[in-house]
Design an enzyme around this catalytic site. Structure first.
Site, PDB file in Angstrom:
ATOM      1  N   ASP A  92      -9.152 -15.564  -8.238  1.00 20.15           N
ATOM      2  CA  ASP A  92      -8.526 -15.930  -6.966  1.00 20.15           C
ATOM      3  C   ASP A  92      -7.458 -14.899  -6.584  1.00 20.15           C
ATOM      4  O   ASP A  92      -7.184 -13.988  -7.365  1.00 20.15           O
ATOM      5  CB  ASP A  92      -7.933 -17.346  -7.109  1.00 20.15           C
ATOM      6  CG  ASP A  92      -7.992 -18.118  -5.812  1.00 20.15           C
ATOM      7  OD1 ASP A  92      -8.140 -17.495  -4.745  1.00 20.15           O
ATOM      8  OD2 ASP A  92      -7.878 -19.366  -5.856  1.00 20.15           O
ATOM      9  N   ASP A 136     -11.338 -22.566   2.210  1.00 22.58           N
ATOM     10  CA  ASP A 136     -11.854 -23.572   1.271  1.00 22.58           C
ATOM     11  C   ASP A 136     -12.608 -24.682   1.994  1.00 22.58           C
ATOM     12  O   ASP A 136     -12.150 -25.187   3.025  1.00 22.58           O
ATOM     13  CB  ASP A 136     -10.695 -24.249   0.523  1.00 22.58           C
ATOM     14  CG  ASP A 136      -9.987 -23.307  -0.415  1.00 22.58           C
ATOM     15  OD1 ASP A 136     -10.358 -22.124  -0.488  1.00 22.58           O
ATOM     16  OD2 ASP A 136      -9.042 -23.775  -1.080  1.00 22.58           O
TER      17      ASP A 136
HETATM   18  C1  GLA Z   1      -7.869 -21.532  -3.721  1.00 26.37           C
HETATM   19  C2  GLA Z   1      -9.372 -21.375  -3.847  1.00 26.37           C
HETATM   20  C3  GLA Z   1     -10.001 -22.711  -4.199  1.00 26.37           C
HETATM   21  C4  GLA Z   1      -9.398 -23.219  -5.507  1.00 26.37           C
HETATM   22  C5  GLA Z   1      -7.895 -23.316  -5.372  1.00 26.37           C
HETATM   23  C6  GLA Z   1      -7.246 -23.631  -6.701  1.00 26.37           C
HETATM   24  O1  GLA Z   1      -7.516 -22.330  -2.646  1.00 26.37           O
HETATM   25  O2  GLA Z   1      -9.928 -20.881  -2.659  1.00 26.37           O
HETATM   26  O3  GLA Z   1     -11.392 -22.585  -4.317  1.00 26.37           O
HETATM   27  O4  GLA Z   1      -9.764 -22.358  -6.541  1.00 26.37           O
HETATM   28  O5  GLA Z   1      -7.336 -22.086  -4.914  1.00 26.37           O
HETATM   29  O6  GLA Z   1      -5.855 -23.712  -6.612  1.00 26.37           O
END
Ligand code: GLA
Length: 436
Positions: A158, A219
Site C-alpha cells: 500500500d 477502495d
Molecule cells: C487502503 C487500501 C485498502 C486497505 C486499507 C487498509 O485503503 O486501499 O485496500 O488495504 O488501506 O488500511
C-alpha cells in the site's frame, strides 16, 4: 526532479528489475480480509471476526472444503492491522503477539499444507493506512526478506503516509528486493491510487515491468453505488487502462463484495460479469463461513471464472452506452470466442434490448452463445440475426460467444471451449430470450 530525470530514472530502474517472472499469468484468485473484516482487532468482544490467525485458518479451511480451491481461488491474503506496533530487536516487522501467537510462518505452513498460498500487507511509507508500522525506504530489503523467510507468496504493498518521490523510488526497489529473495512472490502495487491512477502520473508500461497487479482507483465499499463508481471510472479511462493489462500484469478494480450486505442477487451477478470482462483479480472479501447459496453459485460460476481466467489475458472494454441506460461490454477470448455483458443501469423494470452481433461489431458468420447465468445455449445465431434480451435493473445478461461448429475442425474447437470452461453446452434456450 524534472520530467526527463524521472523518465531516465524509471528507465534505469526497469533495467535492473523484471517482475515478468512467470507468476500470475491469469488474474489472481483468492480471498482477502479487508473489505469485510477491516481493522477489527477487538478479539475480546468479536472473537469470530477480528483480525487474527484463526480468521485466516477458518478461511483456508473453507476454501479447501467448500470447493473454492479447485476452482482456482488459492490466495489467502492478510490485509492491514496484523502487525505489532513495534519492530523486533533486529528491525523486522512482527505480528501482533496476542492475535497471531503462532507467528506468520506457522500460519503460512498451515495454508501451504492445504495447497493454498499466503498473502500479506505492508505499506510504502511511514505507517500503514491504519497507523501500523510502515516500510520506509531503508526497510524495504529487510521486509522483503522477512516475508520470504516466512513463506509469503503475495505482497499487497500500500502507499499511505508517503509522498510521490518516495513512492516512485520505493515500489521498484521492493520489486527488486522481492526478486532478490529468490522466492516467487506475487507483487500487488497500490502506487497508482496515490498518484491519480492515470498517465502521465502513472507509467503503466513501467508498472507492468515491476508489479504483477496494481490498484488503480479508490477502495470498494459494500454497496452498488461504490461498485458502479469503480466500473465507470475504469470504463471512462479504458483507453489508458485496458492496454496495460496482460499475463502477469493486471489492473485491479478491488475486491469482490459478493456475499456481503450491499448487493442484490442481480448486482452480485453484475460484479462477477464485469470483473470477468475487466480481467480483474477475483479476490473475494466476504465471510466464507456464512455465505448464502446465491452468492456461492455466482462466485463459483465456472464459465464466469473461465472467462476471467482466459489465457490470452486481454482485458475487455465497454463497447456501448445506450441512451436507455443499457451498456454493452465485450472481451476477446481464446479460440475465436468472446464474452459479452449487457448491463442495465436502469432502476425501473426488466428492460428489453434489441440488437445483433453485427451491431456489436462481430464479423459475418455463424455463432452460438452460452448464457453464463442461466446455463443455456442459443444456437443458430448469424451475425445479422436480431435478438432480444431482457435485462433486470442493475443486472446483467452475460454471453460466451463462439463460432458455430460445422466441420471436424470446429468440433475440435468446440471441444476446447468445453474443456476451457469445464462446462457442457447444448442446454435449452433460456426463457427470457427470444431470437427473432
Ligand atoms: C487502503 C487500501 C485498502 C486497505 C486499507 C487498509 O485503503 O486501499 O485496500 O488495504 O488501506 O488500511
Amino acid at each position: 526532479m524534472g520530467p526527463l530525470a524521472v523518465t531516465q530514472l524509471l528507465a534505469l530502474i526497469s533495467l535492473i528489475v523484471a517482475m515478468d517472472n512467470g507468476l500470475v499469468r491469469t488474474p489472481p484468485m483468492g480471498w482477502m480480509a479487508w473489505e469485510r473484516f477491516r481493522c477489527d482487532i477487538d478479539c475480546k468482544d468479536d472473537p469470530k471476526n477480528c483480525i487474527r490467525e484463526d480468521l485466516f485458518r477458518d478461511m483456508a479451511d473453507r476454501l479447501v472444503e467448500d470447493g473454492w480451491k479447485e476452482l482456482g481461488y488459492e490466495y489467502v491474503i492478510i490485509d492491514d492491522c496484523w502487525m505489532s506496533m513495534l519492530r523486533d530487536e533486529h528491525g523486522r516487522l512482527q505480528p501482533d503477539p496476542s492475535r497471531f501467537p503462532g507467528g506468520i510462518e506457522k500460519l503460512a505452513r498451515y495454508i501451504h499444507d492445504r495447497g493454498l498460498k499466503l498473502g500479506i500487507y505492508a505499506d510504502m511509507g511511514t505507517h500503514t493506512c491504519m497507523g501500523f508500522p510502515g516500510t520506509t525506504l531503508d526497510k524495504i530489503n529487510i521486509d522483503a526478506q522477512t516475508f520470504a523467510s516466512w513463506g509469503v507468496d503475495y505482497l499487497k504493498f500500500d502507499g499511505c503516509s508517503s509522498n510521490p518521490i518516495e513512492l516512485m523510488l520505493g515500489y521498484p526497489l521492493m520489486s527488486k528486493a522481492l526478486n532478490a529473495t529468490g522466492r516467487p512472490i506475487a507483487y500487488s502495487c497500490s502506487w497508482p491510487v496515490y498518484v491519480g491512477g492515470l498517465p502521465p502520473n502513472v507509467n503503466y508500461t513501467f508498472l507492468g515491468e515491476i508489479c504483477h497487479l496494481w490498484r488503480n482507483y479508490v477502495d470498494i465499499q459494500d454497496s452498488w453505488d461504490s461498485l458502479q463508481g469503480i466500473v465507470d471510472w475504469f470504463s471512462n479511462n479504458q483507453d489508458d487502462l485496458q492496454p496495460a493489462a496482460g499475463p502477469g500484469r493486471w489492473n485491479d478494480p478491488d475486491m469482490l463484495i459478493i456475499g456481503n450486505f450491499g448487493l442484490s442477487v442481480d448486482q452480485a451477478r453484475s460484479q462477477m460479469a464485469l470483473w470477468a470482462i475487466m480481467a480483474a483479480p477475483l479476490i473475494m472479501s466476504n465471510d466464507l463461513r456464512n455465505l448464502d447459496n446465491s452468492a456461492r453459485f455466482i462466485l463459483q460460476n465456472k464459465m464466469a471464472i473461465a472467462i476471467n481466467q482466459d489465457p490470452m489475458g486481454i482485458q475487455g472494454r465497454r463497447l456501448l452506452q445506450e441512451k436507455n441506460h443499457i451498456e454493452v461490454y465485450w472481451r476477446p477470448l481464446s479460440h475465436s470466442a468472446s464474452a459479452l455483458v449487457f448491463l442495465s443501469r436502469r432502476t425501473d423494470m426488466p428492460s428489453l434490448y434489441h440488437t445483433s452481433l453485427a451491431k456489436l461489431k462481430y464479423d459475418a458468420g455463424n455463432y452460438e452463445a452460452y448464457d453464463v447465468f442461466t446455463d443455456s445455449t442459443v444456437k443458430g445465431l448469424n451475425a445479422t440475426t436480431e435478438f432480444t434480451l431482457s435485462i433486470n435493473p442493475s443486472g446483467v445478461v452475460m454471453w460466451y460467444v463462439y463460432p458455430e461448429q460445422h466441420s471436424k475442425e470446429t468440433e475440435t474447437l468446440h471441444y476446447q471451449h468445453k474443456k476451457a470452461s469445464q462446462f457442457a453446452f447444448h442446454k435449452a434456450e433460456p426463457a427470457h430470450l427470444t431470437v427473432l
